[in-house]
Enzyme design. Structure first.
Site, short mmCIF file in Angstrom:
data_model
loop_
_atom_site.label_atom_id
_atom_site.label_comp_id
_atom_site.label_asym_id
_atom_site.label_seq_id
_atom_site.Cartn_x
_atom_site.Cartn_y
_atom_site.Cartn_z
N GLU A 1 -37.08 6.98 88.25
CA GLU A 1 -38.22 7.42 87.44
C GLU A 1 -38.97 6.25 86.80
OE1 GLU A 1 -35.47 9.15 87.72
OE2 GLU A 1 -36.12 11.21 88.10
N HIS B 1 -30.58 19.32 80.48
CA HIS B 1 -31.65 19.81 81.35
C HIS B 1 -32.50 20.89 80.69
CE1 HIS B 1 -29.65 17.53 84.40
NE2 HIS B 1 -30.35 18.04 85.39
#
Ligand SMILES: Cc1ncc(C[n+]2csc(CCOP(=O)(O)OP(=O)(O)O)c2C)c(N)n1
Ligand SMILES: [Mg+2]
Lengths: 338, 326
Positions: free
Chosen positions: B60, B129
């Site tokens: 990322e 998450h």
């Protein structure tokens, strides 16, 4: 066998082929000297309390910036960390604007909002100026990505310190550069220290280019002892990056003669070590080549030095006399009206 | 008007902008051959090829940074985070590079980039998450932050985001990708920074965005059954905030609830309440309340997760409370 290019060479006084051209040698000497004198005056202003913040000097590494200018083509980009004054000066930035930036003045390179660690000069191919260690590595890969996407023929040269080898973004930038075959050259300016930490305590291997194959990179590694050799070898790698759209890793072995920043007296290394590296100082070697090999007199070299000092003193004067940014300046360039 | 899923509204926005402008490209994990982890980029690889629909490895920081560097060169990257939870490892790129470069270079460079992907809790994904990132990004000067809740808004705002010269954080919702809504066939744009009243009423203002919107609308429906009419304001953009839309409604209703997915501490909800009390204090008849996550990491167990999340029932309770109907 030892040569001046060998990191273990013992003969710094050998004026090899890299000093053959009197004209080039003189030009490079002047360019390196401009950086050194600029840095010395910046240090003086810092000591006098005219400059604040973090000030990282490029003294000892000047040949790298000057060589970079030699290999650059118009579509190329230079991205560096926070030890960037040398690149700005070598690439053609106005020393007055550079000094004014250190002073936090409205006439500074980025109008006084960046300071020493955030030099950007687009018109002179300097794309930063990054002060978070390693976080320019993927950004530079993005510039190379754009060159490939737009087929502009440009190569990005991304400079980083040996201290940036441990941190994640460096690895991610290199990974994508390798994976996507980007025209980029990562140049590690291995000045043997990150702050007070010697290479041996921050990098698991001594030869940094051992990492290159894992990223699909070609590589080169040498000690910086002259502009000419640095330009020649860096140029060869840049050429391949350009022609084959291939990323590369170059390790330049160099040394900073001052502390990490102005607040660092550099007590973690001995005098002998510094003296040994001084024998290899490209600026010093170039001086000797001009004097001993090309027959320039001490007076001539002194006159040249005085000219350079005048230029940089003028930059200091300009910075001191420049206005501070107006109060409204703090609201500028945060978002763009869409 | 045809009804389409939010994921297709997002895909259509990207497709139209990529057709319009060769500088626009999409990069992210699984966006190409896999068609997107949530199928938001379905078919785009076939249409535009590998040059413009780029599968990135799990890096990322790397691909966010590449996007930023490409944007500085004049390209218009769309960076997809598989979910915004993973943007945490690229936070420095967004905070220190995307948001600052225009400022720090005295305007020499700009970073026209969109970071997009699903945000906030989905269903039983556990604490790593299930996080809402708007407070982290809305905190930062230099960023635009958008959160969408309908197919119409998703398409119109994403197109605007892609054309915007600033770095934009564009928050979607995994739970809502398949929610359908009307989207006109002809092209349209929705301006950034403008809230939208999703339901009109004069008794209580409910301020919400993103995944909070359907919860707030359901709460308003429950309240209406009890005779309390809510003005449900979907902010759509969190930075810059449409403060005027909020104040106009609060001056009318004199009561407000902020309902959102996210933690209470130091968030966008608190910012809205601060602005209301600063600018409409004399109009308030009750303290402004928040309905959001409880101040705990999101638990996995279904019953526990349900207790932590904002629900229409909790929304209704707060609406009753500010309306003094208990
Ligand atoms: C992520 C991050 N951690 C720590 C710092 C503080 N810091 C600034 S420079 C530096 C040393 C870096 O050394 P190196 O990369 O070798 O570059 P050099 O100073 O030798 O040019 C450190 C630790 C920082 N700027 N960024
Ligand atoms: Mg170093």
């Amino acid at each position: 066998m030892t040569t001046p290019t060998d990191p273990t060479s013992a003969d710094p006084g050998n004026f090899d082929a890299y000093f053959q051209s009197r004209e080039d040698t003189l030009r490079w000497y002047r360019e390196m000297l401009r950086i050194r004198r600029f840095e010395e005056l910046a240090a003086r202003s810092y000591t006098r309390g005219k400059i604040s913040g973090f000030l990282h000097l490029y003294i000892g590494q000047e040949a790298i910036a000057v060589a970079t200018k030699e290999v650059l083509q118009p579509a190329d980009r230079v991205v560096s960390a926070y030890r960037t004054h040398g690149f700005a000066l070598a690439l053609g930035s106005d020393p007055r604007a550079c000094m004014a930036e250190l002073y936090g003045k409205a006439t500074g390179l980025v109008a006084g909002v960046g300071g020493s660690m955030h030099f950007f000069d687009r018109a002179h191919q300097l794309w930063g100026g990054y002060a978070i260690v390693g976080n320019h590595s993927p950004v530079a890969a993005g510039h190379a990505f754009a060159s490939k996407y737009l087929k502009d023929g440009g190569v990005t040269l991304c400079f980083l310190g040996d201290g940036a080898l441990a941190i994640g973004p460096t690895h991610e930038g290199w990974t994508l550069a390798g994976l996507w075959k980007l025209p980029i050259v990562y140049v590690v300016e291995n000045n043997r220290y990150s702050m007070g930490t010697p290479l041996s305590r921050s990098v698991p291997v001594d030869d940094i280019t051992l990492k290159a194959p894992g990223y699909g990179m070609i590589s080169d590694r040498f000690r910086v002892t002259s502009v000419a050799e640095t330009a020649e070898r860096l140029g060869a790698i840049v050429k391949r990056a350009r022609e084959e759209s291939k990323p590369a890793l170059v390790e330049l072995i160099t040394y900073r003669f001052r502390g990490h920043s102005m607040s660092d007296p550099g007590k973690y290394r001995g005098k002998e070590e510094v003296e040994e590296w001084r024998r290899w100082d490209p600026l010093e070697r170039t001086y000797r080549a001009l004097h001993e090999h090309h027959g320039l007199s001490e007076d001539e070299l002194e006159a040249l030095d005085a000219e350079v000092v005048d230029e940089m003193e003028a930059a200091v004067e300009f910075a001191e006399e420049s206005p501070v940014p107006e109060p409204e300046a703090r609201f500028r360039n945060i978002t763009i009206e869409s | 008007m045809p009804e389409i899923q939010i994921r297709h509204a997002i895909r259509d926005a990207m497709r139209e902008e990529m057709e319009r402008d060769d500088r626009v490209f999409l990069v992210g994990e699984e966006v190409g051959y896999y068609n997107g982890a949530y199928k938001c980029s379905e078919g785009l690889l076939d249409l535009f090829g590998e040059r413009r629909v780029i599968d990135a490895p799990i890096a990322e920081t790397g691909f966010a940074g590449v996007g930023i560097g490409a944007a500085m060169c004049g390209l218009r990257p769309i960076v997809e985070f598989m979910t915004f939870n993973f943007s945490a490892v690229a936070f420095d790129q967004i905070l220190n590079n995307a948001a600052k470069i225009h400022h720090m270079t005295n305007g020499q460079f700009s970073v026209p980039i969109v970071f997009r992907g699903p945000n906030a809790a989905a269903h039983m994904l556990g604490s790593t998450h299930s996080q809402a990132f708007e407070p982290f990004y809305a905190h930062v000067p230099g960023l635009i932050v958008i959160a969408v809740a309908t197919a119409y808004d998703a398409k119109g705002l994403l197109k605007s985001a892609i054309r915007d010269p600033n770095p934009v954080v564009f928050l979607e919702s995994e739970l809502m990708y398949s929610v359908k809504g009307e989207v006109p066939e002809e092209e349209y744009l929705i301006p950034i920074g403008v809230a939208d009243t999703k339901r009109a009423g004069d008794d209580v203002t409910v301020i919400t965005w993103g995944q909070g919107v359907p919860v707030a609308l359901k709460a308003a429906e429950l309240a209406a059954a009890e005779g309390i009419e809510c003005d449900v304001i979907d902010l759509r953009t969190l930075r810059p905030l449409d403060t005027e839309a909020v104040l106009e409604s609060v001056r009318r209703t004199n009561r407000a609830v902020v309902l959102f997915h996210g933690w209470p501490y130091g968030g966008v909800g608190g910012e809205i309440i601060a602005r209301i009390q600063e600018m409409a204090f004399d109009h308030l008849d009750a303290p402004v309340l928040r309905v959001c996550y409880e101040d705990v990491p999101m638990p996995y167990a279904e019953n526990l997760e349900h207790l932590v999340l904002p629900t229409p029932e909790r929304g209704l309770e707060a609406i009753r409370e500010v309306a003094y109907r208990r």
